[in-house]
Design a protein around this motif. Structure first.
Motif, PDB file in Angstrom:
ATOM      1  N   LEU A 148      -7.300  -9.146   7.333  1.00 51.46           N
ATOM      2  CA  LEU A 148      -6.018  -9.071   6.667  1.00 51.46           C
ATOM      3  C   LEU A 148      -4.884  -9.113   7.683  1.00 51.46           C
ATOM      4  O   LEU A 148      -4.971  -8.567   8.787  1.00 51.46           O
ATOM      5  CB  LEU A 148      -5.944  -7.801   5.830  1.00 51.46           C
ATOM      6  CG  LEU A 148      -7.047  -7.696   4.769  1.00 51.46           C
ATOM      7  CD1 LEU A 148      -6.927  -6.396   4.008  1.00 51.46           C
ATOM      8  CD2 LEU A 148      -6.983  -8.866   3.816  1.00 51.46           C
ATOM      9  N   ASN A 149      -3.798  -9.769   7.287  1.00 55.15           N
ATOM     10  CA  ASN A 149      -2.611  -9.974   8.136  1.00 55.15           C
ATOM     11  C   ASN A 149      -2.925 -10.843   9.349  1.00 55.15           C
ATOM     12  O   ASN A 149      -2.251 -10.775  10.365  1.00 55.15           O
ATOM     13  CB  ASN A 149      -2.016  -8.634   8.599  1.00 55.15           C
ATOM     14  CG  ASN A 149      -1.675  -7.725   7.434  1.00 55.15           C
ATOM     15  OD1 ASN A 149      -1.168  -8.184   6.409  1.00 55.15           O
ATOM     16  ND2 ASN A 149      -1.953  -6.442   7.571  1.00 55.15           N
ATOM     17  N   ASN A 150      -3.961 -11.664   9.243  1.00 50.82           N
ATOM     18  CA  ASN A 150      -4.312 -12.621  10.287  1.00 50.82           C
ATOM     19  C   ASN A 150      -4.547 -13.982   9.644  1.00 50.82           C
ATOM     20  O   ASN A 150      -4.718 -14.097   8.429  1.00 50.82           O
ATOM     21  CB  ASN A 150      -5.573 -12.186  11.038  1.00 50.82           C
ATOM     22  CG  ASN A 150      -5.335 -10.986  11.932  1.00 50.82           C
ATOM     23  OD1 ASN A 150      -4.834 -11.104  13.033  1.00 50.82           O
ATOM     24  ND2 ASN A 150      -5.683  -9.810  11.417  1.00 50.82           N
TER      25      ASN A 150
ATOM     26  N   GLN B  55      -4.725  -1.147   4.208  1.00 51.40           N
ATOM     27  CA  GLN B  55      -4.595  -2.010   3.041  1.00 51.40           C
ATOM     28  C   GLN B  55      -5.240  -1.357   1.821  1.00 51.40           C
ATOM     29  O   GLN B  55      -6.299  -0.734   1.913  1.00 51.40           O
ATOM     30  CB  GLN B  55      -5.269  -3.362   3.311  1.00 51.40           C
ATOM     31  CG  GLN B  55      -5.282  -4.305   2.130  1.00 51.40           C
ATOM     32  CD  GLN B  55      -3.904  -4.807   1.765  1.00 51.40           C
ATOM     33  OE1 GLN B  55      -3.073  -4.961   2.651  1.00 51.40           O
ATOM     34  NE2 GLN B  55      -3.662  -5.061   0.499  1.00 51.40           N
ATOM     35  N   LEU B  56      -4.605  -1.500   0.653  1.00 51.21           N
ATOM     36  CA  LEU B  56      -5.118  -0.906  -0.566  1.00 51.21           C
ATOM     37  C   LEU B  56      -6.372  -1.642  -1.015  1.00 51.21           C
ATOM     38  O   LEU B  56      -6.392  -2.873  -1.080  1.00 51.21           O
ATOM     39  CB  LEU B  56      -4.046  -0.964  -1.656  1.00 51.21           C
ATOM     40  CG  LEU B  56      -4.168   0.046  -2.799  1.00 51.21           C
ATOM     41  CD1 LEU B  56      -4.054   1.468  -2.258  1.00 51.21           C
ATOM     42  CD2 LEU B  56      -3.104  -0.214  -3.841  1.00 51.21           C
TER      43      LEU B  56
ATOM     44  N   LEU C 138     -12.729  -4.394  -2.006  1.00 51.21           N
ATOM     45  CA  LEU C 138     -11.975  -5.643  -2.127  1.00 51.21           C
ATOM     46  C   LEU C 138     -10.492  -5.338  -1.993  1.00 51.21           C
ATOM     47  O   LEU C 138      -9.955  -4.494  -2.711  1.00 51.21           O
ATOM     48  CB  LEU C 138     -12.259  -6.306  -3.477  1.00 51.21           C
ATOM     49  CG  LEU C 138     -11.523  -7.617  -3.779  1.00 51.21           C
ATOM     50  CD1 LEU C 138     -11.918  -8.693  -2.780  1.00 51.21           C
ATOM     51  CD2 LEU C 138     -11.810  -8.069  -5.197  1.00 51.21           C
ATOM     52  N   ALA C 139      -9.827  -6.013  -1.073  1.00 54.70           N
ATOM     53  CA  ALA C 139      -8.413  -5.757  -0.815  1.00 54.70           C
ATOM     54  C   ALA C 139      -7.558  -6.245  -1.972  1.00 54.70           C
ATOM     55  O   ALA C 139      -7.797  -7.321  -2.535  1.00 54.70           O
ATOM     56  CB  ALA C 139      -7.975  -6.440   0.481  1.00 54.70           C
ATOM     57  N   VAL C 140      -6.566  -5.444  -2.337  1.00 55.35           N
ATOM     58  CA  VAL C 140      -5.632  -5.834  -3.388  1.00 55.35           C
ATOM     59  C   VAL C 140      -4.814  -7.026  -2.902  1.00 55.35           C
ATOM     60  O   VAL C 140      -4.333  -7.052  -1.765  1.00 55.35           O
ATOM     61  CB  VAL C 140      -4.712  -4.650  -3.742  1.00 55.35           C
ATOM     62  CG1 VAL C 140      -3.623  -5.074  -4.715  1.00 55.35           C
ATOM     63  CG2 VAL C 140      -5.533  -3.520  -4.330  1.00 55.35           C
TER      64      VAL C 140
ATOM     65  N   ALA D 124       0.827  -1.196   0.000  1.00 52.82           N
ATOM     66  CA  ALA D 124       0.000   0.000   0.000  1.00 52.82           C
ATOM     67  C   ALA D 124       0.860   1.244   0.000  1.00 52.82           C
ATOM     68  O   ALA D 124       0.379   2.354   0.031  1.00 52.82           O
ATOM     69  CB  ALA D 124      -0.917   0.012   1.209  1.00 52.82           C
ATOM     70  N   ALA D 125       2.164   1.089   0.005  1.00 51.20           N
ATOM     71  CA  ALA D 125       3.077   2.223  -0.009  1.00 51.20           C
ATOM     72  C   ALA D 125       4.256   1.875  -0.866  1.00 51.20           C
ATOM     73  O   ALA D 125       4.562   0.731  -1.118  1.00 51.20           O
ATOM     74  CB  ALA D 125       3.513   2.569   1.420  1.00 51.20           C
TER      75      ALA D 125
END
Length: 424
Positions: A355-357, A60-61, A78-80, A4-5
């Motif tokens: 996300l990230n889990n 998150q993007l 919807l997450a990228v 995202a960055a």
């Protein structure tokens, strides 16, 4: 997950970029100062990609699914780097709409498309995409739909006050944000937009020969071809996070239609023996590995109602990030039920990724219905009416039982009194 960055100096992985951003205390709430001339020596700014926005939960993007009401249910979009699985309705009438919304949103926002199908030519699918509504036309169409809906609802009985507090997925836009658009399903997208867009098509009959003999336990040849095709597009056009795009950054939208059907050479729809049916699950596992390290998002439609083995459905669900199921009223008892007469089906949010889990989330809103209006596909949360009616009947029955008990009690008292008078 896709980054995202990004860093202006050198190439970094997703994790290092996020850490660098946190160390420099760069947040979305930081006031922008005057832009310095030349390149910025500092590292890390949020990626500015058309048609995306960072999640308010974790940064998150996100990309839009093409249906703002569905974006709202999924936590903003919807997450990228994730997979959205659409469980097709029985007659495959409404699931293609969500599939086309996703692709149409990609064309409007300038994203690169990758369309894969074993049934229709991708070029023909693009010709059938709905036309985007302009701001003025969108407001006009939404106002007409909302007015008609209110006119019908004024004649009906008011629902109990606790059901009036349920969230409503209105079709009218609430802001002028360009994240997510509205589409007219009665019109087709202009040919100029399709010609100006960049897309890749994967039509299975053109990519594979029907005379191949493969072992039943191996990954099917059609899935191998599709994985190679997706991988080449991601790596060659710079969507891979380890090989950043040199020009303006963009998102790859991947749409795969009717995955797991017999058209893809898969036999999970007519057998319950899951010992040798691992092609679909292997494909999803490898696909997620490609998406996690790329600026891409994927939508897949699967005919889960045709899969005999429930264990395979559970595996497919676990290997997907977001799962949405469509249930049509056509041919069912609910089609003639007056409680459902204003809707065309139910939409079930099976799971939403945390996300990230390592676990997934479940939507708080359960009772959702969809309706295909004259030009818009809308989602509403008004399906508590059956429970409400059942509760009313239970209360009436309980009240009737209580009245009967009081009647027996009073008759008993008057009977005793009458017997005493007769004895005296």
């Amino acid at each position: 997950m896709a980054a995202a960055a990004t860093c202006s100096t050198g190439t970094r992985s997703t994790g290092s970029v996020v850490v660098a951003a946190s160390r420099n205390s760069v947040t979305s709430f930081q006031r922008r100062g005057p832009r310095a001339s030349g390149t910025d020596s500092g590292c890390s700014r949020l990626v500015s990609i058309a048609g995306t926005r960072p999640s308010v939960r974790n940064g998150q993007l996100l990309v839009s699914t093409g249906l703002p009401a569905l974006d709202q249910l999924l936590g903003g979009g919807l997450a990228v780097g994730t997979v959205l699985l659409i469980e097709e309705d029985k007659y495959n009438i409404y699931s293609p709409l969500l599939f086309k919304y996703f692709l149409a949103e990609g064309i409007v926002t300038g994203h690169t498309l990758l369309v894969a199908s074993a049934k229709e030519d991708p070029a023909d699918i693009l010709q059938e995409l709905p036309a985007p509504l302009l701001d003025d036309n969108c407001k006009k169409e939404c106002d007409e739909d909302i007015y008609n809906h209110k006119t019908e609802s004024n004649i009906k009985m008011k629902i109990a006050w606790r059901y009036q507090l349920l969230p409503k997925m209105e079709a009218r836009p609430v802001s002028s944000s360009r994240f997510g658009h509205y589409y007219d399903v009665s019109k087709r997208i202009p040919q100029e937009l399709i010609e100006a867009s960049k897309w890749h098509g994967f039509f299975l009959p053109e990519k594979i020969s029907s005379t191949l003999n493969l072992e039943p336990c191996s990954l099917s040849h059609s899935y191998i071809k599709l994985l190679q095709f997706i991988q080449n597009i991601i790596y060659e056009e710079g969507f891979d996070g380890s090989n950043p795009q040199k020009k303006q950054k963009n998102i790859l939208r991947i749409g795969i239609q009717n995955l797991g059907s017999p058209l893809w050479g898969d036999d999970i729809c007519w057998t319950e023996n899951c010992d040798s049916n691992h092609s679909l699950t292997k494909f999803l596992y490898m696909l997620r590995g490609l998406l996690r390290s790329s600026l891409s998002a994927c939508i897949i439609t699967v005919p889960t109602h045709l899969i005999q083995n429930k264990a395979i459905i559970a595996r497919v669900t676990n290997l997907s990030d977001t799962v949405v199921g469509l249930e049509s009223f056509i041919g069912s008892e609910k089609e003639t039920n007056p409680l459902y007469k204003d809707y065309h089906g139910l939409i079930h949010i099976r799971q939403i990724p945390q996300l990230n889990n390592l676990i997934y989330d479940v939507s708080d809103v359960k009772d959702l219905a969809f309706k295909l209006k004259r030009k818009l596909f809308t989602i509403e949360s008004k399906m508590m009416l059956p429970d409400c009616s059942a509760g009313i009947w239970i209360c009436l029955l309980s009240f009737g039982t209580l009245l009967n008990q009081w009647q027996v009690f009073l008759w008993g008292i008057f009977g005793v009194a009458n017997s005493n008078l007769a004895a005296s």
